[in-house]
Design an enzyme around this catalytic site. Structure first.
Site, PDB file in Angstrom:
ATOM      1  CG  ASP A   1      27.568  63.780  73.319  1.00 64.75           C
ATOM      2  OD1 ASP A   1      27.902  64.222  74.429  1.00 64.75           O
ATOM      3  OD2 ASP A   1      28.220  62.909  72.714  1.00 64.75           O
TER       4      ASP A   1
ATOM      5  NE  ARG B   1      32.568  59.238  63.247  1.00 62.56           N
ATOM      6  CZ  ARG B   1      31.748  59.491  62.238  1.00 62.56           C
ATOM      7  NH1 ARG B   1      31.551  60.717  61.822  1.00 62.56           N
ATOM      8  NH2 ARG B   1      31.101  58.521  61.650  1.00 62.56           N
TER       9      ARG B   1
ATOM     10  CG  ASP C   1      21.873  61.058  71.660  1.00 57.64           C
ATOM     11  OD1 ASP C   1      22.862  60.345  71.388  1.00 57.64           O
ATOM     12  OD2 ASP C   1      21.842  62.289  71.455  1.00 57.64           O
TER      13      ASP C   1
END
Length: 156
Positions: A19, A64, A17
């Protein structure tokens, strides 16, 4: 982060991942520029030490902020370019970054959905989920690993 010898023997592909693992997560905000990007303590040492242990290393990241128009794809590309350079300078490597900018949670590419892992398998036919390890910091990272049939370790 410590990875057991058993996992190193059984896993040849590493999914990370971004962040919260690679860089400091900004709760309620997005890393929108290189000035806001900070590597997590210990990450550069970790990636430098373990890069040779894996055949493939991928970052899988939901972004996002691009989909919401808070930042541009160009800004994200700049962050990733500088991040990859710093990782390489630390003796590490990332083979590819897979990302999803969609704001729709049902998008197959958005974690915890398995789309990014499926894309990695198409791009790298020798990748096996049974021989893969996901390192994440959020419950959605664990669900991603479960949805893909790979092992999971919590970044601490």
């Amino acid at each position: 982060m410590i990875i057991s010898q058993q996992i190193l023997n059984e896993c040849d592909t590493l999914f990370l991942d971004r962040d919260g693992v690679v860089n400091v997560w900004l709760p309620g905000d997005y890393v929108k520029s290189w000035d806001e990007f900070r590597f997590n303590e210990g990450f550069l040492d970790f990636i430098g030490r373990f890069s040779a242990s894996f055949k493939h290393i991928f970052i899988v990241t939901n972004q996002r902020g691009v989909g919401k128009g808070i930042m541009t794809q160009t800004q994200l590309d700049d962050i990733h370019s500088r991040m990859l350079k710093a990782i390489q300078e630390a003796g590490g490597r990332i083979d590819r970054i897979y990302l999803c900018v969609s704001v729709d949670d049902s998008d197959p590419m958005r974690k915890p959905n398995p789309g990014m892992a499926k894309q990695a398998m198409r791009d790298y036919p020798d990748v096996s989920m049974k021989r893969s390890l996901m390192i994440g910091d959020q419950p959605s990272d664990r669900r991603f690993a479960d949805n893909c049939g790979m092992r999971f370790l919590l970044w601490e």
